[in-house]
Design a protein around this motif. Sequence first.
Motif, PDB file in Angstrom:
ATOM      1  N   THR A   3       0.865  -1.238   0.107  1.00  0.00           N
ATOM      2  CA  THR A   3       0.057  -0.075  -0.023  1.00  0.00           C
ATOM      3  C   THR A   3       0.933   1.355  -0.047  1.00  0.00           C
ATOM      4  OG1 THR A   3      -1.768  -1.250   1.183  1.00  0.00           O
ATOM      5  CG2 THR A   3      -1.741   1.367   1.317  1.00  0.00           C
ATOM      6  N   LEU A   4       0.810   2.202  -0.814  1.00  0.00           N
ATOM      7  CA  LEU A   4       1.504   3.243  -1.088  1.00  0.00           C
ATOM      8  C   LEU A   4       0.443   4.487  -0.671  1.00  0.00           C
ATOM      9  CD1 LEU A   4       2.981   1.363  -2.974  1.00  0.00           C
ATOM     10  CD2 LEU A   4       3.947   3.324  -4.013  1.00  0.00           C
ATOM     11  N   VAL A   5       0.807   5.093   0.143  1.00  0.00           N
ATOM     12  CA  VAL A   5      -0.002   6.450   0.683  1.00  0.00           C
ATOM     13  C   VAL A   5       0.579   7.652   0.091  1.00  0.00           C
ATOM     14  CG1 VAL A   5      -0.443   5.011   2.959  1.00  0.00           C
ATOM     15  CG2 VAL A   5       1.724   6.706   2.667  1.00  0.00           C
ATOM     16  N   THR A   6      -0.214   8.687   0.463  1.00  0.00           N
ATOM     17  CA  THR A   6       0.070  10.177  -0.160  1.00  0.00           C
ATOM     18  C   THR A   6       1.266  10.619  -0.282  1.00  0.00           C
ATOM     19  OG1 THR A   6      -2.222  10.686   0.531  1.00  0.00           O
ATOM     20  CG2 THR A   6      -0.726  12.510  -0.066  1.00  0.00           C
ATOM     21  N   ASN A   7       1.760  10.953  -1.339  1.00  0.00           N
ATOM     22  CA  ASN A   7       3.168  11.235  -1.584  1.00  0.00           C
ATOM     23  C   ASN A   7       3.366  12.153  -2.948  1.00  0.00           C
ATOM     24  OD1 ASN A   7       5.914  11.781  -1.158  1.00  0.00           O
ATOM     25  ND2 ASN A   7       6.388   9.645  -0.510  1.00  0.00           N
ATOM     26  N   SER A   8       4.251  12.538  -3.422  1.00  0.00           N
ATOM     27  CA  SER A   8       4.418  13.064  -4.734  1.00  0.00           C
ATOM     28  C   SER A   8       4.406  11.983  -5.863  1.00  0.00           C
ATOM     29  CB  SER A   8       6.084  13.786  -4.738  1.00  0.00           C
ATOM     30  OG  SER A   8       6.919  12.711  -4.572  1.00  0.00           O
ATOM     31  N   PHE A   9       4.138  12.626  -6.822  1.00  0.00           N
ATOM     32  CA  PHE A   9       3.983  11.799  -8.057  1.00  0.00           C
ATOM     33  C   PHE A   9       5.292  10.967  -8.230  1.00  0.00           C
ATOM     34  CE2 PHE A   9       5.005  10.807 -12.594  1.00  0.00           C
ATOM     35  CZ  PHE A   9       3.907  10.081 -12.841  1.00  0.00           C
ATOM     36  N   GLY A  35      -4.760   7.527  -1.275  1.00  0.00           N
ATOM     37  CA  GLY A  35      -4.352   8.802  -1.187  1.00  0.00           C
ATOM     38  C   GLY A  35      -3.976   8.785  -2.806  1.00  0.00           C
ATOM     39  N   PRO A  36      -3.156   9.844  -3.001  1.00  0.00           N
ATOM     40  CA  PRO A  36      -3.290  11.071  -2.409  1.00  0.00           C
ATOM     41  C   PRO A  36      -4.481  12.018  -2.651  1.00  0.00           C
ATOM     42  CG  PRO A  36      -2.062  11.637  -4.610  1.00  0.00           C
ATOM     43  CD  PRO A  36      -2.561   9.979  -4.366  1.00  0.00           C
ATOM     44  N   TYR A  37      -5.757  11.432  -3.183  1.00  0.00           N
ATOM     45  CA  TYR A  37      -6.727  12.186  -3.322  1.00  0.00           C
ATOM     46  C   TYR A  37      -7.897  11.949  -2.024  1.00  0.00           C
ATOM     47  CZ  TYR A  37      -4.586  10.642  -7.771  1.00  0.00           C
ATOM     48  OH  TYR A  37      -3.814  10.363  -8.841  1.00  0.00           O
ATOM     49  N   ILE A  38      -7.601  12.539  -1.066  1.00  0.00           N
ATOM     50  CA  ILE A  38      -8.064  12.686   0.062  1.00  0.00           C
ATOM     51  C   ILE A  38      -8.478  14.085   0.536  1.00  0.00           C
ATOM     52  CG2 ILE A  38      -6.946  10.331   0.579  1.00  0.00           C
ATOM     53  CD1 ILE A  38      -5.190  11.699   2.780  1.00  0.00           C
ATOM     54  N   SER A  39      -9.201  14.035   1.950  1.00  0.00           N
ATOM     55  CA  SER A  39      -9.289  15.082   2.485  1.00  0.00           C
ATOM     56  C   SER A  39      -7.937  16.022   3.061  1.00  0.00           C
ATOM     57  CB  SER A  39     -10.062  14.968   3.701  1.00  0.00           C
ATOM     58  OG  SER A  39     -10.429  15.961   4.555  1.00  0.00           O
ATOM     59  N   ALA A  40      -7.997  17.206   2.799  1.00  0.00           N
ATOM     60  CA  ALA A  40      -6.987  17.798   3.403  1.00  0.00           C
ATOM     61  C   ALA A  40      -7.194  18.334   4.743  1.00  0.00           C
ATOM     62  CB  ALA A  40      -6.731  19.201   2.568  1.00  0.00           C
ATOM     63  N   GLU A  41      -8.341  18.162   5.393  1.00  0.00           N
ATOM     64  CA  GLU A  41      -8.687  18.410   6.727  1.00  0.00           C
ATOM     65  C   GLU A  41      -7.987  17.913   7.927  1.00  0.00           C
ATOM     66  OE1 GLU A  41     -12.812  18.946   7.651  1.00  0.00           O
ATOM     67  OE2 GLU A  41     -13.326  19.472   5.620  1.00  0.00           O
ATOM     68  N   HIS A  82      -1.272  11.325   6.656  1.00  0.00           N
ATOM     69  CA  HIS A  82      -0.893  11.713   5.355  1.00  0.00           C
ATOM     70  C   HIS A  82      -0.266  13.184   5.163  1.00  0.00           C
ATOM     71  CE1 HIS A  82      -2.905   8.227   3.220  1.00  0.00           C
ATOM     72  NE2 HIS A  82      -3.063   8.140   4.337  1.00  0.00           N
ATOM     73  N   PRO A  83       0.475  13.553   4.462  1.00  0.00           N
ATOM     74  CA  PRO A  83       1.424  14.633   4.353  1.00  0.00           C
ATOM     75  C   PRO A  83       0.455  15.578   3.662  1.00  0.00           C
ATOM     76  CG  PRO A  83       2.840  13.203   2.904  1.00  0.00           C
ATOM     77  CD  PRO A  83       1.833  12.513   3.870  1.00  0.00           C
ATOM     78  N   LEU A  84       0.116  16.695   4.397  1.00  0.00           N
ATOM     79  CA  LEU A  84      -0.802  17.785   3.678  1.00  0.00           C
ATOM     80  C   LEU A  84      -0.469  18.282   2.317  1.00  0.00           C
ATOM     81  CD1 LEU A  84      -3.340  19.621   3.715  1.00  0.00           C
ATOM     82  CD2 LEU A  84      -1.834  21.340   5.071  1.00  0.00           C
ATOM     83  N   GLN A  85       1.053  18.501   2.391  1.00  0.00           N
ATOM     84  CA  GLN A  85       1.480  19.041   0.936  1.00  0.00           C
ATOM     85  C   GLN A  85       1.384  18.070  -0.278  1.00  0.00           C
ATOM     86  OE1 GLN A  85       3.019  18.377   3.803  1.00  0.00           O
ATOM     87  NE2 GLN A  85       5.375  18.012   3.386  1.00  0.00           N
ATOM     88  N   HIS A  86       1.039  17.011  -0.003  1.00  0.00           N
ATOM     89  CA  HIS A  86       0.814  16.216  -1.289  1.00  0.00           C
ATOM     90  C   HIS A  86      -0.741  15.864  -1.452  1.00  0.00           C
ATOM     91  CE1 HIS A  86       5.172  15.918  -1.826  1.00  0.00           C
ATOM     92  NE2 HIS A  86       5.250  15.477  -0.599  1.00  0.00           N
ATOM     93  N   VAL A  87      -1.582  16.270  -0.604  1.00  0.00           N
ATOM     94  CA  VAL A  87      -2.944  16.010  -1.014  1.00  0.00           C
ATOM     95  C   VAL A  87      -3.331  16.613  -2.260  1.00  0.00           C
ATOM     96  CG1 VAL A  87      -5.440  16.084   0.012  1.00  0.00           C
ATOM     97  CG2 VAL A  87      -3.385  15.635   1.431  1.00  0.00           C
ATOM     98  N   ARG A  88      -4.011  16.135  -2.927  1.00  0.00           N
ATOM     99  CA  ARG A  88      -4.536  16.839  -4.219  1.00  0.00           C
ATOM    100  C   ARG A  88      -5.914  16.107  -4.755  1.00  0.00           C
ATOM    101  NH1 ARG A  88       0.315  14.155  -4.670  1.00  0.00           N
ATOM    102  NH2 ARG A  88       0.781  12.542  -6.222  1.00  0.00           N
TER     103      ARG A  88
END
Length: 396
Positions: free
Chosen positions: A85-91, A122-128, A135-141
């Motif tokens: 499982t890969l979680v929110t990160n840069s492309f 992710g990275p397509y998740i809530s920023a809240e 998950h790191p906020l800067q990579h949420v999109r």
Amino acid sequence: MNRTFSANHYSTGEPVQVHFEDGRITGVEATSSADDLPYVAPGLFDIQINGYSGIWFSSPKLSTADVEQVTQSMLAHGVAGYFPTLVTNSFDALKHGFETIRQACETSDVVRACVRGCHLEGPYISAEDGPRGAHPLQHVRDADIDEFDALQAASGNRIRLVTLAAETGNAVPFIRHLVNSGVVVALGHTAATSVQIAAAVDAGAKLSTHFGNGAHGVLPRHPNYLWEQLADERLWASVIADGFHVPASVLNCVRLCKTTAHTILTCDVSGFAGCPPGTYAEGDVAVEVLDDGRLVVAGQRQYLAGSGATTGDCIVGMMAACSIPLGTAIDMATANPSRLMGEPVGEITPGAEATLTVFRLIESSVGGSSVPGRAATHFDTITTIVKGDLLFGNLP
């Protein structure tokens, strides 16, 4: 070569002798009982493994040796099949992770046998804060079809499960695109409205990822996104029954609302699981491993950062929390994820694939767990067999 061993059947409790050869079970017959027999079950299958012992699948430094190491660690815990499982990160980091997993599958027989797909969380998740979890906020999109297709190509078409927030930008067309390509879509790390959740499920979302987690600390009593997911009978739910992520009452509500046939056990094991207490960092995420076994976002104690448990721990945790038999809990970690993903269900019967977990249940303390909220029983893996190959331990 024909191999034979004796164990208690995980569902009936009856002692059986199991024969397997050339990757298939060739015979199952009743045998005499013995006090020291372990149990045998279909091989455990976990759809959410983030890494282990300091290795994260979403790390930009991931190597094929790392993938092999995590796979061996999972086999030692009875997990015969899993989804890295890969979680929110840069492309770039995600692309590297999927390419590395593809390479490991292409070069390692063990990895190829055990990795049954990949999970993009992710990275397509809530920023809240709260729903975003660790998950790191800067990579949420926002959801991006072109980006996903590039990641899918990098993986060699191994991404089979995607978790996203129902309210993310472009969610509905993105979900339809994934479903049309055969990918299962899950809702998670979401702060969606009732309308947004309904729209996502109408578009084809099928699962709630680690229900009750990746959520605000305080919610309106109703409506809220937990009630909406719990009430929609089209959604299955995965849960983390490690004694920390959700209380027994929530596990029971999920089991009763979704039924035992549509509840999936996952450990959501962290890349820092297996590490001693302390503070660790991976990229933009800092995590503290606590003395009691919890993994939290560093600097606070409310938001968890994955689990320190493995799948067997969650099986015994679900048994304790919900007063259900071993067979029912095992099915939640074997048959149910297989059915969700459209795979053959593992069985202990002649002709079935010889993918098996052999284990014992050992009392870890007298009179209950030494850690509040944790099961008193320890899942002790003896043997893990995948497609007839003995990949961990010895035959009992």
